[in-house]
Write a protein that holds these residues in place. Structure first.
Motif, PDB file in Angstrom:
ATOM      1  N   VAL A  47     -30.556   2.002  -9.327  1.00  0.00           N
ATOM      2  CA  VAL A  47     -29.265   1.922 -10.008  1.00  0.00           C
ATOM      3  C   VAL A  47     -28.224   2.640  -9.156  1.00  0.00           C
ATOM      4  O   VAL A  47     -28.423   3.796  -8.768  1.00  0.00           O
ATOM      5  CB  VAL A  47     -29.337   2.555 -11.411  1.00  0.00           C
ATOM      6  N   PHE A  48     -27.120   1.969  -8.885  1.00  0.00           N
ATOM      7  CA  PHE A  48     -26.134   2.541  -7.966  1.00  0.00           C
ATOM      8  C   PHE A  48     -24.742   1.983  -8.255  1.00  0.00           C
ATOM      9  O   PHE A  48     -24.596   0.894  -8.818  1.00  0.00           O
ATOM     10  CB  PHE A  48     -26.518   2.223  -6.515  1.00  0.00           C
ATOM     11  N   PRO A  49     -23.698   2.701  -7.837  1.00  0.00           N
ATOM     12  CA  PRO A  49     -22.328   2.203  -7.990  1.00  0.00           C
ATOM     13  C   PRO A  49     -21.939   1.304  -6.820  1.00  0.00           C
ATOM     14  O   PRO A  49     -22.593   1.305  -5.774  1.00  0.00           O
ATOM     15  CB  PRO A  49     -21.492   3.487  -7.989  1.00  0.00           C
ATOM     16  N   ILE A  50     -20.871   0.562  -7.007  1.00  0.00           N
ATOM     17  CA  ILE A  50     -20.307  -0.267  -5.945  1.00  0.00           C
ATOM     18  C   ILE A  50     -19.115   0.462  -5.338  1.00  0.00           C
ATOM     19  O   ILE A  50     -18.221   0.905  -6.052  1.00  0.00           O
ATOM     20  CB  ILE A  50     -19.848  -1.634  -6.497  1.00  0.00           C
ATOM     21  N   PHE A  52     -16.167  -0.218  -2.528  1.00  0.00           N
ATOM     22  CA  PHE A  52     -15.527  -1.201  -1.657  1.00  0.00           C
ATOM     23  C   PHE A  52     -16.342  -2.497  -1.595  1.00  0.00           C
ATOM     24  O   PHE A  52     -16.515  -3.077  -0.525  1.00  0.00           O
ATOM     25  CB  PHE A  52     -15.335  -0.633  -0.245  1.00  0.00           C
ATOM     26  N   TYR A  53     -16.866  -2.919  -2.723  1.00  0.00           N
ATOM     27  CA  TYR A  53     -17.624  -4.173  -2.836  1.00  0.00           C
ATOM     28  C   TYR A  53     -18.879  -4.181  -1.962  1.00  0.00           C
ATOM     29  O   TYR A  53     -19.348  -5.241  -1.544  1.00  0.00           O
ATOM     30  CB  TYR A  53     -16.739  -5.382  -2.494  1.00  0.00           C
ATOM     31  N   THR A  54     -19.422  -3.008  -1.699  1.00  0.00           N
ATOM     32  CA  THR A  54     -20.644  -2.927  -0.906  1.00  0.00           C
ATOM     33  C   THR A  54     -21.483  -1.753  -1.391  1.00  0.00           C
ATOM     34  O   THR A  54     -21.138  -1.083  -2.372  1.00  0.00           O
ATOM     35  CB  THR A  54     -20.316  -2.794   0.597  1.00  0.00           C
ATOM     36  N   LEU A  55     -22.590  -1.491  -0.708  1.00  0.00           N
ATOM     37  CA  LEU A  55     -23.459  -0.376  -1.067  1.00  0.00           C
ATOM     38  C   LEU A  55     -22.865   0.937  -0.566  1.00  0.00           C
ATOM     39  O   LEU A  55     -22.367   1.004   0.562  1.00  0.00           O
ATOM     40  CB  LEU A  55     -24.841  -0.552  -0.427  1.00  0.00           C
ATOM     41  N   PRO A  56     -22.923   1.997  -1.358  1.00  0.00           N
ATOM     42  CA  PRO A  56     -22.564   3.317  -0.832  1.00  0.00           C
ATOM     43  C   PRO A  56     -23.459   3.655   0.363  1.00  0.00           C
ATOM     44  O   PRO A  56     -24.624   3.242   0.418  1.00  0.00           O
ATOM     45  CB  PRO A  56     -22.846   4.259  -2.010  1.00  0.00           C
ATOM     46  N   THR A  57     -22.938   4.400   1.310  1.00  0.00           N
ATOM     47  CA  THR A  57     -23.716   4.726   2.505  1.00  0.00           C
ATOM     48  C   THR A  57     -25.031   5.416   2.150  1.00  0.00           C
ATOM     49  O   THR A  57     -26.053   5.177   2.797  1.00  0.00           O
ATOM     50  CB  THR A  57     -22.907   5.636   3.442  1.00  0.00           C
ATOM     51  N   THR A  80     -23.399  -0.674 -10.904  1.00  0.00           N
ATOM     52  CA  THR A  80     -22.311  -0.336 -11.820  1.00  0.00           C
ATOM     53  C   THR A  80     -20.998  -0.480 -11.059  1.00  0.00           C
ATOM     54  O   THR A  80     -20.902  -0.119  -9.888  1.00  0.00           O
ATOM     55  CB  THR A  80     -22.450   1.098 -12.354  1.00  0.00           C
ATOM     56  N   CYS A  81     -19.995  -1.020 -11.725  1.00  0.00           N
ATOM     57  CA  CYS A  81     -18.723  -1.239 -11.035  1.00  0.00           C
ATOM     58  C   CYS A  81     -17.581  -1.244 -12.038  1.00  0.00           C
ATOM     59  O   CYS A  81     -17.782  -1.412 -13.239  1.00  0.00           O
ATOM     60  CB  CYS A  81     -18.751  -2.560 -10.261  1.00  0.00           C
ATOM     61  N   GLY A  82     -16.371  -1.069 -11.516  1.00  0.00           N
ATOM     62  CA  GLY A  82     -15.193  -1.101 -12.363  1.00  0.00           C
ATOM     63  C   GLY A  82     -14.549  -2.463 -12.416  1.00  0.00           C
ATOM     64  O   GLY A  82     -13.610  -2.683 -13.182  1.00  0.00           O
ATOM     65  N   GLY A  83     -15.049  -3.398 -11.592  1.00  0.00           N
ATOM     66  CA  GLY A  83     -14.486  -4.742 -11.563  1.00  0.00           C
ATOM     67  C   GLY A  83     -15.526  -5.771 -11.178  1.00  0.00           C
ATOM     68  O   GLY A  83     -16.144  -6.389 -12.028  1.00  0.00           O
ATOM     69  N   THR A  84     -15.735  -5.939  -9.867  1.00  0.00           N
ATOM     70  CA  THR A  84     -16.724  -6.899  -9.380  1.00  0.00           C
ATOM     71  C   THR A  84     -17.585  -6.250  -8.300  1.00  0.00           C
ATOM     72  O   THR A  84     -17.207  -5.239  -7.705  1.00  0.00           O
ATOM     73  CB  THR A  84     -16.050  -8.163  -8.809  1.00  0.00           C
ATOM     74  N   THR A  85     -18.728  -6.864  -8.025  1.00  0.00           N
ATOM     75  CA  THR A  85     -19.687  -6.293  -7.076  1.00  0.00           C
ATOM     76  C   THR A  85     -19.576  -6.886  -5.684  1.00  0.00           C
ATOM     77  O   THR A  85     -20.131  -6.333  -4.737  1.00  0.00           O
ATOM     78  CB  THR A  85     -21.128  -6.527  -7.563  1.00  0.00           C
ATOM     79  N   GLY A  86     -18.886  -8.025  -5.549  1.00  0.00           N
ATOM     80  CA  GLY A  86     -18.910  -8.708  -4.268  1.00  0.00           C
ATOM     81  C   GLY A  86     -20.340  -9.111  -3.930  1.00  0.00           C
ATOM     82  O   GLY A  86     -21.134  -9.443  -4.814  1.00  0.00           O
ATOM     83  N   ALA A  87     -20.682  -9.031  -2.654  1.00  0.00           N
ATOM     84  CA  ALA A  87     -22.018  -9.429  -2.198  1.00  0.00           C
ATOM     85  C   ALA A  87     -22.918  -8.225  -1.948  1.00  0.00           C
ATOM     86  O   ALA A  87     -23.873  -8.308  -1.177  1.00  0.00           O
ATOM     87  CB  ALA A  87     -21.899 -10.273  -0.933  1.00  0.00           C
ATOM     88  N   ALA A  88     -22.626  -7.107  -2.604  1.00  0.00           N
ATOM     89  CA  ALA A  88     -23.409  -5.886  -2.382  1.00  0.00           C
ATOM     90  C   ALA A  88     -24.887  -6.084  -2.695  1.00  0.00           C
ATOM     91  O   ALA A  88     -25.763  -5.579  -1.991  1.00  0.00           O
ATOM     92  CB  ALA A  88     -22.847  -4.745  -3.223  1.00  0.00           C
ATOM     93  N   MET A  89     -25.172  -6.835  -3.754  1.00  0.00           N
ATOM     94  CA  MET A  89     -26.571  -7.034  -4.139  1.00  0.00           C
ATOM     95  C   MET A  89     -27.325  -7.851  -3.097  1.00  0.00           C
ATOM     96  O   MET A  89     -28.522  -7.642  -2.874  1.00  0.00           O
ATOM     97  CB  MET A  89     -26.638  -7.709  -5.503  1.00  0.00           C
ATOM     98  N   GLU A  90     -26.627  -8.773  -2.447  1.00  0.00           N
ATOM     99  CA  GLU A  90     -27.268  -9.554  -1.387  1.00  0.00           C
ATOM    100  C   GLU A  90     -27.653  -8.651  -0.218  1.00  0.00           C
ATOM    101  O   GLU A  90     -28.683  -8.858   0.429  1.00  0.00           O
ATOM    102  CB  GLU A  90     -26.323 -10.658  -0.906  1.00  0.00           C
ATOM    103  N   LYS A  91     -26.832  -7.660   0.045  1.00  0.00           N
ATOM    104  CA  LYS A  91     -27.144  -6.719   1.119  1.00  0.00           C
ATOM    105  C   LYS A  91     -28.401  -5.929   0.784  1.00  0.00           C
ATOM    106  O   LYS A  91     -29.283  -5.744   1.634  1.00  0.00           O
ATOM    107  CB  LYS A  91     -25.964  -5.771   1.340  1.00  0.00           C
ATOM    108  N   ALA A  92     -28.503  -5.474  -0.455  1.00  0.00           N
ATOM    109  CA  ALA A  92     -29.707  -4.754  -0.888  1.00  0.00           C
ATOM    110  C   ALA A  92     -30.934  -5.651  -0.787  1.00  0.00           C
ATOM    111  O   ALA A  92     -32.007  -5.216  -0.347  1.00  0.00           O
ATOM    112  CB  ALA A  92     -29.527  -4.260  -2.321  1.00  0.00           C
ATOM    113  N   ARG A  93     -30.762  -6.905  -1.162  1.00  0.00           N
ATOM    114  CA  ARG A  93     -31.875  -7.857  -1.106  1.00  0.00           C
ATOM    115  C   ARG A  93     -32.358  -8.056   0.335  1.00  0.00           C
ATOM    116  O   ARG A  93     -33.561  -8.104   0.598  1.00  0.00           O
ATOM    117  CB  ARG A  93     -31.448  -9.188  -1.724  1.00  0.00           C
ATOM    118  N   ARG A  94     -31.418  -8.145   1.264  1.00  0.00           N
ATOM    119  CA  ARG A  94     -31.791  -8.339   2.673  1.00  0.00           C
ATOM    120  C   ARG A  94     -32.529  -7.126   3.231  1.00  0.00           C
ATOM    121  O   ARG A  94     -33.512  -7.269   3.969  1.00  0.00           O
ATOM    122  CB  ARG A  94     -30.538  -8.618   3.517  1.00  0.00           C
TER     123      ARG A  94
END
Length: 250
Positions: A47-50, A52-57, A80-94
């Protein structure tokens, strides 16, 4: 087991509502031990926040360095986000895929937005309403996770998620400087900012905090959790509300 990363408490609150009997582990603490053993059938949540539409470092580094002695059967991620996630989850998946681990399910939860560097965080009433609405989503996620449903359940990607994430993540990379952090004379030298900093960027010196690394994750826990609101970023955060998730137990 659920791993979480949090600055203002949003992701900690969500993770706490998802657990049943399994351990709840801070990603910052988990970075000290990069190998985990899981029982057959055990689920693993992240579980993590978004940012800039990406994963925190911190989260990206954790995923890159994580080693599984035995791959878990069911791995899910909640953003968790205040608006949208962008493609952050795809980065985690990769990242997980490169380790031979499949991301079984992905979810997102809309939480109070609190990026104080750009705008004033929400009022107490706005926070209350957003948290009430989040309960339904968290309940749905809890039900799907416990039945180990698989799939992409993230409904907050937003338009053109890959384009947005590519652009914003580049901005994030070059916007994590610490030179603008400063502390005023109301500081009480409690040391909480040093304690909560996930990248160990803050060190107490001469009874006031100093930012000893040129960059950090910009989780902004130091600003939001300072008990006397003594920490600023430039002059833009002065007189802006601070935010801590009222349901999070740090």
């Amino acid at each position: 087991m659920i791993f979480y990363f949090t600055g203002s408490g949003n992701s900690l609150s969500v993770a706490s509502q998802l657990i049943r009997d399994e351990p709840l582990v801070s990603i910052v603490d988990a970075m000290r031990d990069r190998k985990y053993t899981f029982d057959p059938g055990e689920s693993v949540g992240i579980v993590f926040p978004i940012y800039f539409y990406t994963l925190p470092t911190v989260v990206e580094t954790f995923l890159e360095k994580l080693r599984f002695s035995y791959p878990p059967d069911y791995v899910y991620a909640v953003a968790t986000c205040g608006g949208t996630t962008g493609a952050a989850m795809e980065k985690a998946r990769r990242i997980l895929s490169r380790k031979g681990v499949r991301l079984s399910a992905s979810f997102s939860v809309l939480m109070p937005d609190n990026y104080i560097l750009l705008y004033n965080p929400p009022t107490e009433e706005q926070v209350k309403l957003r948290l009430i609405h989040s309960k339904t989503t968290i309940g749905d996620i809890r039900r799907l996770v416990r039945s180990q449903e698989r799939g992409d359940f993230n409904l907050l990607k937003g338009p053109l998620p890959h384009v947005v994430s590519l652009t914003a993540s580049t901005l994030y990379r070059f916007s994590r400087g610490t030179v603008k952090f400063n502390v005023d004379d109301t500081c009480i030298s409690c040391g909480l900012c040093e304690e909560v900093c996930p990248t160990r960027t803050i060190a107490m010196g001469e009874k006031k905090p100093k930012w000893v690394n040129p960059t950090c994750s910009h989780c902004l826990a130091c600003i939001h959790r300072c008990p006397v609101e003594a920490i600023q970023y430039g002059q833009g955060t002065r007189n802006r509300r601070r935010y801590q998730n009222p349901e999070a137990k740090f």
